[in-house]
Design an enzyme around this catalytic site. Structure first.
Site, PDB file in Angstrom:
ATOM      1  CD  GLU A  41      -9.023  -1.377   3.763  1.00  0.00           C
ATOM      2  OE1 GLU A  41      -8.734  -1.121   4.952  1.00  0.00           O
ATOM      3  OE2 GLU A  41      -9.082  -0.518   2.874  1.00  0.00           O
ATOM      4  CD  GLU A  95     -12.127  -2.983  13.045  1.00  0.00           C
ATOM      5  OE1 GLU A  95     -11.159  -3.407  13.704  1.00  0.00           O
ATOM      6  OE2 GLU A  95     -12.098  -2.833  11.817  1.00  0.00           O
ATOM      7  CG  ASN A  96     -10.861  -0.452  18.410  1.00  0.00           C
ATOM      8  OD1 ASN A  96     -10.815  -1.552  18.958  1.00  0.00           O
ATOM      9  ND2 ASN A  96     -10.204  -0.185  17.296  1.00  0.00           N
ATOM     10  CG  ASN A 121      -7.131   9.894  10.366  1.00  0.00           C
ATOM     11  OD1 ASN A 121      -7.708  10.645  11.162  1.00  0.00           O
ATOM     12  ND2 ASN A 121      -6.084  10.276   9.660  1.00  0.00           N
ATOM     13  N   GLY A 122      -9.963   8.164   7.927  1.00  0.00           N
ATOM     14  CA  GLY A 122     -10.880   8.442   6.814  1.00  0.00           C
ATOM     15  C   GLY A 122     -12.170   7.698   7.127  1.00  0.00           C
ATOM     16  CG  HIS A 150     -13.117   3.581   3.042  1.00  0.00           C
ATOM     17  ND1 HIS A 150     -13.765   4.638   3.650  1.00  0.00           N
ATOM     18  CD2 HIS A 150     -11.815   3.700   3.400  1.00  0.00           C
ATOM     19  CE1 HIS A 150     -12.903   5.372   4.325  1.00  0.00           C
ATOM     20  NE2 HIS A 150     -11.714   4.822   4.190  1.00  0.00           N
ATOM     21  CG  ASN A 173      -1.822   1.137   1.330  1.00  0.00           C
ATOM     22  OD1 ASN A 173      -1.759   2.057   0.513  1.00  0.00           O
ATOM     23  ND2 ASN A 173      -2.684   1.129   2.329  1.00  0.00           N
ATOM     24  NE  ARG A 225      -9.609  12.996   3.189  1.00  0.00           N
ATOM     25  CZ  ARG A 225      -9.433  11.665   3.238  1.00  0.00           C
ATOM     26  NH1 ARG A 225     -10.393  10.881   3.722  1.00  0.00           N
ATOM     27  NH2 ARG A 225      -8.327  11.125   2.790  1.00  0.00           N
ATOM     28  NE  ARG A 273      -6.139   1.543   0.038  1.00  0.00           N
ATOM     29  CZ  ARG A 273      -5.993   2.777   0.499  1.00  0.00           C
ATOM     30  NH1 ARG A 273      -4.809   3.220   0.887  1.00  0.00           N
ATOM     31  NH2 ARG A 273      -7.024   3.583   0.588  1.00  0.00           N
ATOM     32  CE  LYS A 291      -0.552   2.315   6.722  1.00  0.00           C
ATOM     33  NZ  LYS A 291      -1.959   2.572   6.653  1.00  0.00           N
ATOM     34  CB  CYS A 294     -11.377   8.496  17.586  1.00  0.00           C
ATOM     35  SG  CYS A 294     -12.782   7.935  18.487  1.00  0.00           S
TER      36      CYS A 294
HETATM   37  P1  AMP Z   1      -7.930   3.631  11.093  1.00  0.00           P
HETATM   38  O1  AMP Z   1      -7.763   4.809  10.180  1.00  0.00           O
HETATM   39  O2  AMP Z   1      -8.984   2.653  10.635  1.00  0.00           O
HETATM   40  O3  AMP Z   1      -6.634   2.958  11.453  1.00  0.00           O
HETATM   41  O4  AMP Z   1      -8.512   4.209  12.481  1.00  0.00           O
HETATM   42  C1  AMP Z   1      -7.806   5.162  13.228  1.00  0.00           C
HETATM   43  C2  AMP Z   1      -8.754   5.776  14.260  1.00  0.00           C
HETATM   44  O5  AMP Z   1      -9.252   4.742  15.135  1.00  0.00           O
HETATM   45  C3  AMP Z   1      -8.090   6.812  15.144  1.00  0.00           C
HETATM   46  O6  AMP Z   1      -8.924   7.959  15.253  1.00  0.00           O
HETATM   47  C4  AMP Z   1      -7.976   6.102  16.485  1.00  0.00           C
HETATM   48  O7  AMP Z   1      -8.010   6.980  17.586  1.00  0.00           O
HETATM   49  C5  AMP Z   1      -9.236   5.249  16.461  1.00  0.00           C
HETATM   50  N1  AMP Z   1      -9.144   4.199  17.478  1.00  0.00           N
HETATM   51  C6  AMP Z   1      -8.302   3.145  17.503  1.00  0.00           C
HETATM   52  N2  AMP Z   1      -8.464   2.462  18.672  1.00  0.00           N
HETATM   53  C7  AMP Z   1      -9.416   3.106  19.396  1.00  0.00           C
HETATM   54  C8  AMP Z   1     -10.019   2.898  20.672  1.00  0.00           C
HETATM   55  N3  AMP Z   1      -9.680   1.881  21.443  1.00  0.00           N
HETATM   56  N4  AMP Z   1     -10.987   3.761  21.076  1.00  0.00           N
HETATM   57  C9  AMP Z   1     -11.352   4.796  20.285  1.00  0.00           C
HETATM   58  N5  AMP Z   1     -10.818   5.057  19.066  1.00  0.00           N
HETATM   59  C10 AMP Z   1      -9.858   4.218  18.617  1.00  0.00           C
END
Ligand code: AMP
Length: 396
Positions: free
Chosen positions: A382, A330-331, A207-208, A177, A9, A237, A88, A16, A280
């Protein structure tokens, strides 16, 4: 160990990678080359629980791929099983409706899509050309983020602007996505086979961030547009807003339209509202310690996510499933809770205990017993889709 695939990627300043074997089921090694093009670039390898980092002398994409090749030479039992490389690719325009075995015409096709994602496309082409040089003879496949959304009807993908803009310049919604949405659709079908004949909403929140409606296994609408800027509020964004704002910002701040767009892409979203972070997790910690701007940013994110779930749902006959995925989806139990609060009118409701105590890293159901819609958390993958597409195309 059976046939292995190297998944790449390639971004403008990062690369990556991962090597997957056993039909993509086993992750052997993964890593990232960061700060490419700067003085302190490096590449890391995560293998058998250990992380090693190597400085990159000329900080180029070529150097990064060369280091992967050196690493493989030191692990000949992995190298001998390597059968292909999957890349990717962010934008496939209207040219690529599915993954493609790479040859000169595919590279040209990718380059031709560069008007919509110039930085990404240039990086992808570099990554592919470098990989072809360093791994000559190894078949390579391109997997497009936009391809899954090529099933959208014109009613959904056209912008209500003069038709000549579409005819002459291909200005339309493409969506992104797609590799993640395709994985989620297939994984959900394993968990609940009826879903392939039903209506599915997916919120890919990282993040996106974007939403997608999947009608009987096909994308019927998605929130991102000609670029990933449209739709949800994201890490940096802004998402959808009145396009006149671009002109207002550029006049008020005495900057060009492109510089105004840069603000909307890189300084807005969670970061712009919280004035603290695009992350987040950081914002949730700040909210718990009483930071009201962090809470406002998160609540705006939730409200706008719900809005775009409802919006894409208009292309479904019924909302049988809602899936949360991506780092946030997910989190973050907090954001899933607030998003579903906004969806009460659609009779979507989650089980608070199941939401709060969902196990990390595996698929789980979190809807309330009375919810019309099954609500799921499904970790996306992915890399697996890219590896499987690569295997399938090279065996064809
Ligand atoms: P990604 O772009 O899919 O890797 O997601 C990144 C985002 O997921 C960031 O804003 C992280 O803060 C958020 N994130 C990852 N783990 C957690 C968690 N345990 N609680 C809240 N947000 C999370």
């Amino acid at each position: 160990m059976t046939d292995s695939i190297l998944v790449i990627n390639c971004g403008s300043s990062s690369l990556k990678f991962a090597i997957l074997s056993n039909a993509g089921q086993t992750l052997i090694v993964e890593g990232i080359a960061e700060r490419l093009g700067s003085d302190d670039s490096s590449i890391s390898f995560k293998f058998e629980g250990q992380k090693t980092e190597i400085e990159l002398k000329d900080s180029s994409h070529k150097q990064a791929v060369t280091q992967i090749k050196y690493w493989l030479e030191k692990h000949p039992y992995i190298q001998k099983n390597l059968v292909g490389i999957g890349h990717r690719v962010v934008h496939g325009g209207e040219t690529f409706t599915q993954s493609a075995l790479i040859d000169q015409s595919v590279i040209q096709g990718i380059a031709d899509c560069s008007q919509f994602a110039p930085l990404h496309t240039a990086a992808h082409v570099t990554g592919i050309e470098v990989a072809l040089q360093i791994f000559p003879g190894l078949p390579q496949v391109a997997v497009f983020d936009t391809a899954f959304h090529q099933t959208l009807e014109p009613e959904q993908y056209l912008y209500p602007i003069p038709m000549a803009m579409y005819r002459d310049h291909h200005f339309r919604k493409y969506g992104f996505h797609g590799t993640s949405y395709r994985y989620i659709s297939q994984r959900l079908a394993e968990l609940d086979p009826k879903s392939q004949r039903q209506g599915v909403l997916v919120a890919h929140l990282g993040n996106g961030a974007s939403t997608c409606a999947i009608n009987k296994g096909k994308s019927s609408d998605t929130s991102m547009g000609i670029t990933p800027l449209e739709g949800l509020m994201m890490g940096t964004r802004c998402g959808s807003l009145d396009p006149s704002l671009t002109s207002f910002i550029s006049k008020a701040e005495h900057i060009s339209c492109d510089e105004a767009l840069d603000i909307l892409n890189k300084k807005s979203g969670l970061l712009g509202i919280s004035e603290l972070s695009n992350d987040c997790r950081t914002l949730e910690e700040a909210m718990v310690s009483g930071d009201s701007r962090a809470k406002l940013a998160l609540d705006m994110f939730a409200s706008r996510t719900a809005k775009y779930l409802a919006s894409v749902a208009t292309t479904l006959e019924s909302i049988d499933h809602l899936v949360f995925t991506g780092g946030i989806g997910e989190n973050s139990s907090y954001l899933r809770h607030v998003i579903c609060q906004h969806l009460k009118a659609l009779n979507i409701s989650i089980h608070e205990d199941k939401n709060n105590n969902a196990p990390r890293g595996i698929a789980s159901e979190i809807h309330a017993d009375h919810s019309n819609t099954k609500v799921w958390i499904i970790p996306t993958n992915e890399e697996l889709v890219i590896a499987l597409d690569t295997i399938s195309l090279i065996n064809h």
